[in-house]
Design a protein around this motif. Structure first.
Motif, PDB file in Angstrom:
ATOM      1  N   SER A 146       0.764  -1.164  -0.107  1.00  0.00           N
ATOM      2  CA  SER A 146       0.028  -0.001   0.039  1.00  0.00           C
ATOM      3  C   SER A 146       0.872   1.046  -0.282  1.00  0.00           C
ATOM      4  N   MET A 149       2.994   1.736  -3.320  1.00  0.00           N
ATOM      5  CA  MET A 149       2.162   1.968  -4.594  1.00  0.00           C
ATOM      6  C   MET A 149       1.648   3.348  -4.520  1.00  0.00           C
ATOM      7  N   GLU A 150       2.063   4.241  -3.758  1.00  0.00           N
ATOM      8  CA  GLU A 150       1.617   5.604  -3.496  1.00  0.00           C
ATOM      9  C   GLU A 150       1.667   6.438  -4.713  1.00  0.00           C
ATOM     10  N   ASN A 151       2.731   6.392  -5.451  1.00  0.00           N
ATOM     11  CA  ASN A 151       3.335   7.283  -6.226  1.00  0.00           C
ATOM     12  C   ASN A 151       3.102   6.488  -7.855  1.00  0.00           C
ATOM     13  N   MET A 152       2.200   5.187  -7.674  1.00  0.00           N
ATOM     14  CA  MET A 152       2.221   4.595  -9.126  1.00  0.00           C
ATOM     15  C   MET A 152       0.701   5.153  -9.795  1.00  0.00           C
ATOM     16  N   PHE A 154      -2.708   6.023 -11.247  1.00  0.00           N
ATOM     17  CA  PHE A 154      -4.143   5.713 -10.553  1.00  0.00           C
ATOM     18  C   PHE A 154      -4.732   4.249 -10.939  1.00  0.00           C
ATOM     19  N   ARG A 157      -2.935   1.650  -9.021  1.00  0.00           N
ATOM     20  CA  ARG A 157      -3.489   1.706  -7.575  1.00  0.00           C
ATOM     21  C   ARG A 157      -4.974   1.017  -7.436  1.00  0.00           C
ATOM     22  N   SER A 161      -5.590  -2.388  -5.322  1.00  0.00           N
ATOM     23  CA  SER A 161      -6.727  -2.274  -4.264  1.00  0.00           C
ATOM     24  C   SER A 161      -7.906  -3.232  -4.425  1.00  0.00           C
TER      25      SER A 161
END
Length: 512
Positions: A146, A149-152, A154, A157, A161
């Motif tokens: 989690s 992948m903050e900067n992956m 959209f 992400r 999820s």
């Protein structure tokens, strides 16, 4: 006369022998230590001709024992509702560690390169529990992924999820100790390795020590001491590097000291014990604390200074290890595949007291949680090494801290709000509706197509259906966010639905 001669001769002999003994003793007082030191030097240097000492260096005959402790989560459901985590210590689970050196190569500059391998064997008789014990811990796969992948993009992400939900992966998991240690099968791991190669440090089963058995900590090149005994066992390079590039300063990136098992001889109380730890990705140094006894043998105790994991504000030389959090935490994400992993002393020993307030069940004390080494002054062979939990259980405990830090930086504020009594003659309808923009269709189509192109063909029908439902729902909520819609109050008690319909019909007739 003959008797007198005999006594005289005996006296002379005794006097001569006594003089020789005094002379020999006097010589030993000055020469003895030199001879002993010379023998120590010859046996401490790394030399294949030394026979026994070289064999002991190559195949360490002394068993190492690794004691692993887990923090079992007592209240996982309550944590998700905002409560403080409560943990219970489980263990120790003791493993006998066998170490041996291989790929040994001597060089002309009085150095030797090698790789040290390790194997682990569970010692049930020394453990408090069995590898079949069930333990609940944070789900490091989900929490780590989690954050990573903050900067992956959209769509990526959104896909991850949906994947978590499809594979029923939550923030916590309950597994047997053996599986947590040495790995368990996970469809999520297979999915991430197939579609996001390199994201995880393992390509097979996922476990805390899945990659440790029969592994090595890299290639060390150390000095043999044949030209200068003061440099014996000191690291010349690690994996061919004279320094690392994980940190922000030249000093923090330096590779100092030994490989952490043996040090040069003739240490004093003023000496320090520097070493490089591949697990911690940095060099560290222990300092003398006090003399002691270990199994009847005199030893020096060296301990970790309080500044070891201090942040840059409390100890400026550590600024290079930042970005920093509270003192007592060392972030090693730069050398751990960018995973949010921290190192600390167990139970946050010698850390900022505020950390203890984040978890219930921690009781730090020096005897159980301090990092120390007992070493014999001569020839400075390690007697007892107590990296007490250090990297092993600190990793598990810091995953708790990660849950607190990365799930949210804020705690909920709970309060009661009184509402006025509404008149019964007024009816107000409130509902959530999607807000559709003019470019909604294009946004939905593009995002959905990207997610479908990234989906796994290996999923079964139920997983495909679950993934589809989740994807549609999340894409819809993103491209057409839900908004609160309130209808106008019906203040006219006589305006029923049938009257409203008649009025609308009348208006249509009038327009014609």
């Amino acid at each position: 006369t003959r008797m007198a001669v005999s006594k005289s001769t005996l006296s002379i002999v005794l006097i001569v022998l006594g003089g020789l003994s005094v002379l020999f003793g006097t010589v030993l007082v000055f020469v003895g230590p030199i001879i002993i030191d010379d023998q120590i030097v010859k046996n401490v240097e790394i030399n294949p001709n030394n026979g026994l000492s070289y064999t002991m260096w190559k195949d360490i005959p002394v068993p190492f024992f690794m004691s692993v402790y887990f923090f079992h989560i007592v209240n996982p459901d309550e944590i998700l509702k905002g409560e403080k985590p409560t943990v219970v210590q489980r263990g120790p689970y003791v493993y006998r560690e066998k170490r041996w050196k291989d790929n040994i190569t001597f060089h002309d500059n009085h150095t030797v390169s090698y790789k040290e391998y390790r194997q682990y064997f569970f010692e049930e008789s020394m453990s408090v529990g069995n590898e079949s014990d069930l333990v609940t811990i944070p789900n490091m796969l989900v929490l780590g992924a989690s954050v990573m992948m903050e900067n992956m993009p959209f769509p990526v992400r959104m896909l991850l999820s949906a994947t978590f939900k499809s594979f029923e992966e939550g923030p916590f998991l309950t597994k047997p100790v053996g599986e947590l240690m040495w790995g368990y099968d996970s469809k999520l791991v297979d999915f991430l390795n197939k579609y996001f190669p390199g994201m995880l440090p393992t390509s097979g089963k996922f476990g805390l020590f899945a990659e440790f058995n029969n592994s090595n900590a890299g290639q060390f090149t150390v000095f043999t001491g044949q030209d200068d005994i003061r440099k014996v066992h000191m690291v010349d390079s690690w994996n061919g590097l004279k320094s690392v590039n994980y940190w922000r300063s030249e000093q923090c990136n330096m590779i100092n000291g030994t490989a952490g098992q043996m040090w040069p001889p003739f240490m004093t109380k003023e000496s320090t014990m520097p070493f490089y730890s591949p697990d911690a990705c940095r060099s560290m140094e222990l300092v003398y604390q006090r003399p002691g006894m270990s199994r009847g043998i005199p030893v020096y105790r060296f301990v970790a200074p309080k500044t070891l994991f201090a942040n840059g504000a409390d100890y400026p030389p550590n600024e290079g290890f930042c970005p920093c959090r509270q003192s007592g935490l060392l972030s090693v994400r730069t050398c751990r595949h960018n995973s949010p992993v921290f190192i600390s002393h167990p139970h946050f020993f010698e850390a900022d007291p505020v950390l203890l307030d984040t978890v219930n069940g921690l009781r730090p004390n020096e005897d159980e949680h301090g990092l120390f080494i007992d070493i014999h002054p001569n020839p400075h062979i390690l007697m007892n090494i107590f990296w007490t939990w250090f990297f092993l259980t600190a990793f598990l405990l810091l995953m708790f801290r990660f849950l607190i830090l990365y799930s949210s930086d804020h705690m909920p504020v709970l309060f009661t709000m009184p509402f006025p009594q509404l008149s019964s003659s007024i009816t107000r309808t409130v509902q959530l509706t999607h807000s559709f923009s003019s470019h909604f269709c294009d946004d939905f189509s593009n995002t959905f197509n990207m997610m479908c192109l990234s989906s796994s063909p290996d999923l079964d029908a139920d997983q495909h259906l679950s993934l589809l439902n989740t994807a549609c729902s999340e894409v819809l909520n993103t491209t057409a966010p839900l908004k609160l819609k309130k209808s106008k109050p019906k203040t006219k008690s006589w305006l029923y639905d049938n009257i409203r319909s008649l009025r609308q019909a009348c208006s249509r007739a009038e327009r014609k």
